[in-house]
Design a protein around this motif. Structure first.
Motif, PDB file in Angstrom:
ATOM      1  N   GLU A 246     -38.127-115.234  38.384  1.00 52.72           N
ATOM      2  CA  GLU A 246     -37.082-115.676  37.449  1.00 52.72           C
ATOM      3  C   GLU A 246     -36.698-114.535  36.505  1.00 52.72           C
TER       4      GLU A 246
ATOM      5  N   GLU B  50     -43.774-122.674  42.155  1.00 52.60           N
ATOM      6  CA  GLU B  50     -44.118-123.661  41.118  1.00 52.60           C
ATOM      7  C   GLU B  50     -44.443-125.034  41.686  1.00 52.60           C
TER       8      GLU B  50
ATOM      9  N   ARG C  20     -60.032-120.569  42.813  1.00 52.72           N
ATOM     10  CA  ARG C  20     -60.429-119.193  42.533  1.00 52.72           C
ATOM     11  C   ARG C  20     -61.859-119.116  41.998  1.00 52.72           C
TER      12      ARG C  20
ATOM     13  N   LYS D 155     -67.019-117.732  43.049  1.00 51.55           N
ATOM     14  CA  LYS D 155     -67.881-116.997  42.111  1.00 51.55           C
ATOM     15  C   LYS D 155     -69.264-117.669  42.056  1.00 51.55           C
TER      16      LYS D 155
END
Ligand code: 3H9
Length: 699
Positions: free
Chosen positions: A103, A123, A275, A279
């Motif tokens: 954008e 989005e 994400r 970990k």
């Protein structure tokens, strides 16, 4: 160090953004850009280049700021300043320009990109819509149809494709800054230099008649029960029917509705959960990874074949081991059929499919696995057989090779004990079909080394899986929870519901399929065979599997026999209710002394989902899962739990732990405490008045 810097290079002003890791448009970045523009307004620059440091152009708004009090300048406001600027601004794109990043580029007056760059408006995947003018500028640049595709799929496109549809102006090579400055000078030389997207007329011809109605209908199927895609259609419709300013107002209103929706909150949670799940909390950062250059797979069935495809798709050669040549050929044929289907769907070229299959070597000799860096066993789900396989691997594999089991239930510690190197043994639980399903449950044995764990996590990313770590227990995270969910589905059947009654409730909740339809797809014999080896105590209460056993005895094994909980049309595979099943259920209820009564939808939903959630709490209190969001990852990526509800633990939090605890206690009184015992952690958090997030943050 400031995240934005501004410098004059000759007569070109260069605005450099440096906000690692992905130049997300944080408040500091937005303010910095605004200040840089103010500086450029009064200096000798004739044009500006907006460029980013690091691995990518702007990857979008800073998602971690969402849901917090807004800080000015807002992105839409900043982009209006950018667009209104009186000197031409050229966006120089590398890496990915996504969401608010694209954008920003569209608000600039020109856009150039390296050929390796990708641009997109993802989005929708966060339950949002482009909220900084994207829904109004994209249709002006590329037409209504192409904009609709870009925004409703959320899939980024290459720089070349972007050039071909008019989204960018130039694909450049070599050093991006040098090329962008050259482009800026060309723009200045043209004279008439300010070209604002807002001034472009939307091509009304590109969306005729029923275009928007068709889009709405298609999107309601593709994004079942989701709100954002429908709002996107409304915005794009506004871009055609209203002025730019009015269109922006529509976009703003609908963006805020999306932002405040529970669906977007859940999808944003999943973005970070995905994400976070790679970990490992107690793993030293400096843990060295092993090289995975060659992979051996034992078992060329549907599972082994699917696993093999993941590796060859990533360019890693695979040696596939089977017990004899016939089985080996069968395995290769399954793989060939899968690739042929992918080619037919247009997702892969024939040439690539051939190249990938050429990376698979077949063998029937364990000695051929001697050089493998990783071997994954995908044989029959039986502990003794698996132990024999691992003992053989221990004999032939080179020191340091990772020895993995694709078991769904078996004890990885016992498997590890059958080798002299338990530190190299790990569970890598793929989900069927393994070449499609994103989840990889990584099962950490008591003795699994840090290096093996870290390498497995990294390997998951290489083969494009979403990993989630589990400790050893029966069924690990996913199947252990599933057992409780399936238990309640069976009990609801026995006590008064029907397969279609239960499946409809769960599908309306958003599950990809209801539990009984899944049972038919997987095969009713699977659960039956898994129970065969168990003692009565291990099998649990007979009411939780008597209907399944009765169907098994009738040869109704599910879709593969044309009948199970449903009957299936032999041609279309369409499922239909079957009166015979109701007779079976009623006969079982009578035999077990259960009086059948209608169960309302809300109760069915609570019984199934709360059973899942309660087990999730037990898994957390036992330390089987590292964090609640890992459980959500397992359920969304492996079991078809709706991402827009954020997985079972996020869903639990959104309902409120107290409500869940109280309901479970009531269920105990009504349906039996043998089934309903609230998890100690759930009880503790309710007593302490804490949320699950607070608990997770304190761990
Ligand atoms: C938007 O723009 C709304 C606007 O229309 C309107 C506003 C008014 N924000 O994925 P990775 C973090 S909505 C904050 O592992 P990769 C991520 O959490 C946004 N953080 O790397 C991770 O942190 P950690 C539309 C972000 O190389 C680290 O960066 N944009 C954001 O595999 C590395 O991420 C998107 O939806 C963010 N926007 O992939 C794009 N993005 O290291 C979202 C990333 O602590 N981003 N982080 O775990 C992506 O798709 C990928 O991150 C990308 C890089 C492809 C860029």
């Amino acid at each position: 160090m400031s995240v934005v810097s501004y410098q004059l290079e000759g007569d070109i002003g260069v605005i450099r953004l440096n906000n690692p890791p992905v130049n997300a448009l944080s408040h500091a970045l937005r303010s910095g850009i605004k200040e840089a523009l103010a500086q450029a307004q009064d200096d000798a620059s004739l044009a500006l280049v907006l460029i980013c440091e690091g691995r990518t152009f702007i990857a979008g708004a800073d998602i971690s700021e969402f849901g917090k009090p807004p800080m000015l300048p807002s992105l839409p406001e900043l982009l209006n300043v950018v667009e209104a600027f009186t000197k031409p601004i050229i966006a120089a794109i590398h890496g990915t320009a996504l969401g608010g990043g694209l954008e920003t580029a569209m608000a600039c007056h020109y856009r150039c990109a390296l050929a390796t760059a990708n641009v997109g408006l993802p989005e929708v995947k966060l339950g949002l819509l482009p909220g900084a003018g994207g829904t109004q500028r994209a249709p002006r640049l590329v037409g209504v149809k192409a904009a609709m595709d870009l925004i409703t799929t959320g899939v980024p496109i290459s720089a070349d494709k972007a050039l071909s549809i008019g989204l960018i102006d130039k694909v450049v090579e070599g050093d991006l800054l040098t090329s962008a400055i050259k482009f800026a000078q060309e723009v200045i030389a043209q004279g008439d230099v300010i070209r604002r997207v807002r001034d472009i007329e939307v091509d009304k011809e590109s969306a005729l008649d029923d275009f928007f109605a068709d889009c709405r209908a298609k999107l309601s199927q593709r994004y079942r029960l989701q709100e954002a895609p429908q709002r996107i259609v409304e915005c794009i419709e506004a871009s055609m029917n209203k002025s730019f300013e009015e269109g922006l107002k529509v976009e703003r209103r609908l963006f805020i509705e999306c932002m405040n929706s529970s669906q977007s909150a859940a999808l944003r949670h999943m973005f970070f959960a995905e994400r976070m799940s790679s970990k490992i909390k107690d793993l030293p950062k400096e843990t060295q990874l092993k090289d995975i250059k060659r992979v051996g797979i034992i078992g060329g069935g549907t599972m082994g074949g699917g696993i093999a495809m993941n590796f060859v798709n990533a360019g890693i050669p695979v040696t596939l081991l089977e017990i004899n040549d016939v089985a080996l050929q069968r395995g290769k044929d399954i793989i060939a059929k899968n690739y042929a289907m992918t080619v037919k769907k247009g997702k892969l070229t024939n040439q690539l499919a051939t190249q990938r299959q050429a990376l698979i070597t077949g063998t029937t000799d364990y000695n051929d696995l001697a050089d493998m860096d990783l071997v994954i066993e995908a044989v029959f789900e039986n502990l003794d057989i698996k132990k024999q396989v691992f003992a053989k691997l221990d004999n032939v594999c080179k020191p340091g090779a990772i020895l993995a089991s694709n078991t769904s239930y078996q004890d990885v510690n016992l498997i590890a004990e059958s080798t002299s190197r338990p530190q190299d043994v790990i569970g890598l639980h793929f989900f069927s079909p393994a070449n499609v399903m994103k989840l990889l449950e990584i099962v950490r044995g008591d003795k699994t080394s840090d290096q093996v764990l870290a390498t497995s996590m990294a390997m998951a990313k290489t083969i494009k899986k979403v990993p989630a770590l589990s400790r050893v227990c029966y069924g690990f995270i996913g199947n252990r929870m599933l057992r409780q969910y399936a238990r309640e589905a069976q009990l609801c059947l026995l006590e008064g519901s029907t397969p279609q009654g239960i499946d409809t409730v769960m599908q309306n909740f958003g599950m990809a399929m209801g539990p009984l339809a899944v049972g038919d797809l997987a095969g009713i014999d699977i659960g039956y065979k898994a129970r065969e080896g168990l003692t009565d105590e291990e099998k649990g209460d007979v009411r939780t599997y008597c209907i399944a056993d009765a169907l098994y005895d009738m040869g109704r094994l599910g879709q593969k026999t044309g009948a199970g909980y449903y009957q299936y049309d032999p041609d279309t595979r369409q499922r239909m209710a079957d009166p015979v099943v109701l007779e079976v259920i009623e006969a079982q209820a009578k035999q077990r002394g259960v009086e059948r009564k209608a169960i309302d939808d809300e109760t069915i939903l609570q019984r199934l989902t709360f059973a899942l959630i309660n087990e999730g709490f037990k898994i957390l209190e036992e330390g089987i899962a590292q964090r609640p969001s890992d459980i959500d990852v397992v359920y969304v990526f492996g079991y078809g739990f709706p991402a827009y509800r954020g997985g079972p633990m996020f869903y639990a939090e959104s309902i409120g732990l107290e409500k869940i605890y109280q309901t479970i206690c009531e269920f105990g009184a009504i349906y039996g405490e043998e089934f309903w015992q609230p998890a100690a952690l759930l009880k503790q958090l309710v007593e302490e008045g804490k949320t699950l997030t607070q608990w997770a943050n304190s761990q």
